[in-house]
Design a protein around this motif. Structure first.
Motif, PDB file in Angstrom:
ATOM      1  N   ILE A 114      98.011  53.476 -44.898  1.00 27.43           N
ATOM      2  CA  ILE A 114      98.183  52.337 -43.997  1.00 27.43           C
ATOM      3  C   ILE A 114      97.041  52.255 -42.975  1.00 27.43           C
ATOM      4  CG2 ILE A 114      99.695  53.616 -42.403  1.00 27.43           C
ATOM      5  CD1 ILE A 114     100.186  49.937 -43.390  1.00 27.43           C
ATOM      6  N   GLU A 115      96.500  53.428 -42.600  1.00 26.56           N
ATOM      7  CA  GLU A 115      95.379  53.436 -41.649  1.00 26.56           C
ATOM      8  C   GLU A 115      94.140  52.807 -42.261  1.00 26.56           C
ATOM      9  OE1 GLU A 115      95.399  54.012 -38.513  1.00 26.56           O
ATOM     10  OE2 GLU A 115      97.500  54.624 -38.533  1.00 26.56           O
ATOM     11  N   SER A 116      93.893  53.111 -43.529  1.00 33.66           N
ATOM     12  CA  SER A 116      92.756  52.486 -44.208  1.00 33.66           C
ATOM     13  C   SER A 116      92.954  50.979 -44.276  1.00 33.66           C
ATOM     14  CB  SER A 116      92.609  53.029 -45.628  1.00 33.66           C
ATOM     15  OG  SER A 116      92.065  54.316 -45.605  1.00 33.66           O
ATOM     16  N   LEU A 117      94.186  50.576 -44.562  1.00 31.39           N
ATOM     17  CA  LEU A 117      94.454  49.135 -44.652  1.00 31.39           C
ATOM     18  C   LEU A 117      94.234  48.464 -43.299  1.00 31.39           C
ATOM     19  CD1 LEU A 117      97.600  49.019 -46.973  1.00 31.39           C
ATOM     20  CD2 LEU A 117      95.208  48.707 -47.582  1.00 31.39           C
ATOM     21  N   ARG A 118      94.618  49.159 -42.230  1.00 33.48           N
ATOM     22  CA  ARG A 118      94.399  48.589 -40.884  1.00 33.48           C
ATOM     23  C   ARG A 118      92.911  48.449 -40.598  1.00 33.48           C
ATOM     24  NH1 ARG A 118      98.976  52.048 -38.426  1.00 33.48           N
ATOM     25  NH2 ARG A 118     100.726  50.642 -38.731  1.00 33.48           N
ATOM     26  N   LEU A 119      92.151  49.454 -41.062  1.00 34.44           N
ATOM     27  CA  LEU A 119      90.707  49.381 -40.858  1.00 34.44           C
ATOM     28  C   LEU A 119      90.124  48.178 -41.608  1.00 34.44           C
ATOM     29  CD1 LEU A 119      88.177  50.860 -39.698  1.00 34.44           C
ATOM     30  CD2 LEU A 119      87.951  51.895 -41.942  1.00 34.44           C
ATOM     31  N   PHE A 120      90.583  47.989 -42.849  1.00 28.43           N
ATOM     32  CA  PHE A 120      90.084  46.859 -43.635  1.00 28.43           C
ATOM     33  C   PHE A 120      90.514  45.538 -42.998  1.00 28.43           C
ATOM     34  CE2 PHE A 120      90.044  49.740 -47.568  1.00 28.43           C
ATOM     35  CZ  PHE A 120      88.798  50.191 -47.212  1.00 28.43           C
ATOM     36  N   ARG A 121      91.700  45.539 -42.424  1.00 29.49           N
ATOM     37  CA  ARG A 121      92.156  44.342 -41.719  1.00 29.49           C
ATOM     38  C   ARG A 121      91.118  43.949 -40.659  1.00 29.49           C
ATOM     39  NH1 ARG A 121      96.805  45.666 -37.775  1.00 29.49           N
ATOM     40  NH2 ARG A 121      95.037  46.723 -36.837  1.00 29.49           N
ATOM     41  N   ASP A 122      90.624  44.958 -39.929  1.00 31.47           N
ATOM     42  CA  ASP A 122      89.668  44.671 -38.863  1.00 31.47           C
ATOM     43  C   ASP A 122      88.281  44.340 -39.406  1.00 31.47           C
ATOM     44  OD1 ASP A 122      91.747  45.146 -37.203  1.00 31.47           O
ATOM     45  OD2 ASP A 122      91.157  47.194 -36.697  1.00 31.47           O
ATOM     46  N   ILE A 123      87.893  45.020 -40.486  1.00 32.93           N
ATOM     47  CA  ILE A 123      86.579  44.734 -41.064  1.00 32.93           C
ATOM     48  C   ILE A 123      86.540  43.308 -41.617  1.00 32.93           C
ATOM     49  CG2 ILE A 123      85.025  45.292 -42.974  1.00 32.93           C
ATOM     50  CD1 ILE A 123      85.603  48.184 -42.564  1.00 32.93           C
ATOM     51  N   TYR A 124      87.613  42.903 -42.298  1.00 29.25           N
ATOM     52  CA  TYR A 124      87.640  41.569 -42.893  1.00 29.25           C
ATOM     53  C   TYR A 124      88.161  40.511 -41.928  1.00 29.25           C
ATOM     54  CZ  TYR A 124      86.623  43.423 -47.562  1.00 29.25           C
ATOM     55  OH  TYR A 124      86.028  44.004 -48.638  1.00 29.25           O
ATOM     56  N   VAL A 126      91.208  39.982 -40.836  1.00 31.14           N
ATOM     57  CA  VAL A 126      92.417  39.363 -41.362  1.00 31.14           C
ATOM     58  C   VAL A 126      93.380  39.126 -40.203  1.00 31.14           C
ATOM     59  CG1 VAL A 126      94.376  39.682 -42.930  1.00 31.14           C
ATOM     60  CG2 VAL A 126      92.128  40.595 -43.548  1.00 31.14           C
ATOM     61  N   PRO A 127      93.874  37.893 -40.025  1.00 34.35           N
ATOM     62  CA  PRO A 127      94.835  37.637 -38.938  1.00 34.35           C
ATOM     63  C   PRO A 127      96.109  38.462 -39.150  1.00 34.35           C
ATOM     64  CG  PRO A 127      94.056  35.581 -39.919  1.00 34.35           C
ATOM     65  CD  PRO A 127      93.554  36.682 -40.777  1.00 34.35           C
ATOM     66  N   GLU A 128      96.736  38.838 -38.027  1.00 30.08           N
ATOM     67  CA  GLU A 128      97.892  39.724 -38.079  1.00 30.08           C
ATOM     68  C   GLU A 128      99.013  39.170 -38.973  1.00 30.08           C
ATOM     69  OE1 GLU A 128      97.631  42.709 -36.874  1.00 30.08           O
ATOM     70  OE2 GLU A 128      99.636  43.267 -37.527  1.00 30.08           O
ATOM     71  N   ALA A 129      99.255  37.863 -38.880  1.00 27.73           N
ATOM     72  CA  ALA A 129     100.345  37.262 -39.662  1.00 27.73           C
ATOM     73  C   ALA A 129     100.079  37.413 -41.157  1.00 27.73           C
ATOM     74  CB  ALA A 129     100.496  35.788 -39.295  1.00 27.73           C
ATOM     75  N   GLN A 130      98.823  37.167 -41.533  1.00 29.84           N
ATOM     76  CA  GLN A 130      98.446  37.283 -42.935  1.00 29.84           C
ATOM     77  C   GLN A 130      98.541  38.738 -43.391  1.00 29.84           C
ATOM     78  OE1 GLN A 130      94.476  35.808 -43.673  1.00 29.84           O
ATOM     79  NE2 GLN A 130      94.411  36.717 -45.700  1.00 29.84           N
TER      80      GLN A 130
END
Lengths: 332, 263
Positions: A114-124, A126-130
């Motif tokens: 989940i931490e990696s996914l959070r990092l990718f969220r920030d790199i890309y 990605v809005p929180e809702a999405q």
């Protein structure tokens, strides 16, 4: 979605000389040799297609995918991905594509998924809702919640592939490259990944380019298949067309009511006998199953019949070997 | 900017995953601090006036140098070499983030975490047990902070340049060992540059390494102050600009000739 025209890629490698003195000479005067990994390929892929991209090792698959990602710069030719030139707009292009490379993970090895996914969220970005919506989707389709708090190094291969798949799709890419995503994955996990791939292709209209060595993947998942060999595209079309074009050989399996002596039928060769069963191979342009059956049933009483198509694997093998005329059918 | 925070969180997760490693590191830092403390104490007993500053300043300098060992903790060049060698660099290049910024975010995250969990706790211990001094005033403290940041950035870019070379050489482990010795020595991590013999002092003054340890630490103990401190920070800034430009240049060259290995 993807337009590739006359694409070429050459690699330059230092030619190593053998032995110690050779090694020394290489240090001072390097000779280069050029290998052409991709040699003049052209193809178009439309939005929403699910294309199987296959070819033997070293055929140029990964090289061409890396060029589509903008990681490698083509030697010549044109690429457009959704009207962007990948190597000129690498970052912009990266936002619209996702990729899973089966042999390497893009997740952080030592921290929970989940931490990696959070990092990718920030790199890309990605809005929180999405992000939340996608996590729910992955929980539903990939059971991500079962292992999202586990460090990647402790995941089974099947879980890791699912996690990588989630990471690749987190930013809702329009285009997904799957480079041997099923490598080493067991049958159950494989089935699951296949279903997932089909689902996201169907429901989210993600265009997918799937590289694999498993013809089962191709048969179950892809609507179109491109075969590359020695840097050339040797086949591009639907599976059915490929069967029609290269799989001209059929096998008729006949089970007789009693054991009978071997015989040959016109335009067909008996390839095998086993108990009361016999296998006849024929070219479907020379004769039809019904002619054969009529001919055989006139002589002996028949209990059961089956016509076998050539296995996709053997068709592909013959295409790789460059002699498409002699595709063998499955025996047994 | 969110991306920097993101990498910091990630680096913290990493520390949390390897707790033993963390305890070993902090123990090692404390041990080194204690070692440096004793060496200077003994040397000052032998030759009290020979080192240019008073004992308390020298101990602070030496102990600070040991705490800032954490600058060596983040090794983007090793990461780059590993990614290039294994071919996993393509997963990095697939991200919609400039590679140079990506490496900086990763390294800064690691360094901030190391600063928070290793350097500051170790310094707190040293403050109470070894008599390490705080900066004389707020102004000096602020200058030290800025200078330290510049020092980190200079070191990061040197690391990044080394990492870019890995695209060609694939392996930089051995160069890296030599490189760290050079950084430590010419950076003045243990022995301040004013104690160097003339030729070495002249060499160290021209090289960028003094930006990492010597300049911020000398500002901290008040040995560089006023115009001198500003001038030294100007030196750091000039090197930083040069190194940023070099990094952009070398990386774009390396990227062009990057042949992704394997697969």
């Amino acid at each position: 979605m993807i337009q590739v025209e006359h694409l070429k890629k050459d690699y330059q490698r230092v030619k190593r000389r053998e032995g110690f003195l050779g090694g020394l000479r290489t240090l001072f005067s390097a000779e280069y040799e050029t290998t052409r990994a991709v040699d003049d390929i052209s193809f178009h892929i439309n939005e929403g297609e699910l294309v199987g991209y296959i070819g033997p090792n070293g055929a140029g698959k990964s090289t061409s995918i890396k060029m589509l990602c903008g990681i490698l710069v083509p030697t010549s030719g044109n690429i457009k991905v959704n009207s962007l030139i990948p190597h000129k707009n690498r970052m912009e292009n990266a936002r619209q594509i996702g990729a899973v490379f089966g042999q390497k993970t893009q997740l952080w090895w030592d921290v929970p998924v989940i931490e990696s996914l959070r990092l990718f969220r920030d790199i890309y970005k990605v809005p929180e809702a999405q992000f939340k919506r996608n996590l729910n989707l992955f929980n539903e389709l990939l059971d991500l919640h079962e292992f999202q708090s586990t460090p990647v190094r402790q995941l089974s291969l099947g879980q890791r592939m699912r996690a990588d798949m989630a990471a690749a799709l987190l930013h809702n890419p329009r285009l997904l490259f799957l480079d041997e995503p099923m490598i080493g994955v067991d049958v159950v996990a494989k089935e699951r990944l296949r279903t997932f791939i089909q689902q996201i292709n169907r429901d989210q209209k993600v265009t997918i380019l799937l590289t694999t060595h498993d013809m089962g993947d191709i048969e179950k998942v892809c609507s179109r298949i491109m075969i590359i060999d020695h840097g050339h595209i040797v086949y591009d079309g639907s599976l059915d067309q490929m069967r029609a074009k290269y799989g001209t050989q059929r096998t008729l399996v006949v089970e007789f009511e009693e054991a009978i002596p071997d015989f040959d039928a016109p335009h067909a060769t008996r390839v095998k006998s086993e108990g009361r069963k016999k296998w006849f191979a024929f070219n479907r342009f020379e004769t039809t199953p019904s002619t054969l059956i009529t001919h055989i049933s006139a002589q002996f009483p028949i209990l059961d019949l089956a016509v076998e198509e050539p296995e996709i694997e053997s068709i592909v093998r013959t295409i790789y070997q460059g002699k498409p005329e002699t595709v063998e059918t499955r025996a047994g | 900017m969110k991306i920097f925070w993101s990498f910091t969180r990630q680096a913290f997760q990493f520390v949390a995953a390897y707790r033993f490693n963390f305890f070993a590191e902090i123990f090692l830092i404390l041990l080194r601090m204690y070692g440096v403390y004793w060496v200077w104490k003994i040397l000052y007993t032998q030759r009290p006036g020979a080192f240019g500053v008073d004992l308390q300043q020298m101990i602070t300098y030496g102990v600070l140098g040991m705490a800032l060992e954490i600058f060596m903790w983040s090794r983007p060049q090793m990461y780059m070499a590993r990614q290039v060698k294994s071919g996993a660099i393509d997963t990095d290049l697939m991200k919609p983030i400039d590679f140079h910024v990506h490496m900086l975010a990763r390294s800064l995250g690691e360094t901030l975490v190391a600063l928070g969990v290793l350097a500051i706790p170790a310094l707190a211990v040293a403050y109470f047990l070894l008599g390490v001094e705080l900066p004389p005033d707020i102004w000096t403290g602020t200058l030290f902070g800025i200078s330290l940041g510049l020092g980190y950035l200079v070191l990061f870019h040197l690391n990044f340049l080394l990492g870019s070379l890995a695209v060609v050489t694939l392996d930089i482990r051995h160069i890296s060992w030599a490189y760290y010795s050079v950084v430590r020595f010419f950076g003045g991590q243990m022995i301040p540059l004013w104690l160097f013999p003339p030729f070495l002092a002249w060499l160290a003054a021209a090289l960028p390494f003094q930006s990492t340890y010597y300049i911020p630490m000398s500002i901290y103990i008040g040995n560089l102050s006023g115009a001198e401190a500003i001038q030294a920070m100007g030196f750091q800034l000039v090197w930083l600009v040069v190194l940023v430009l070099l990094s952009r240049l070398l990386w774009s060259w390396a990227h062009r000739r990057l042949v992704v290995q394997g697969g």
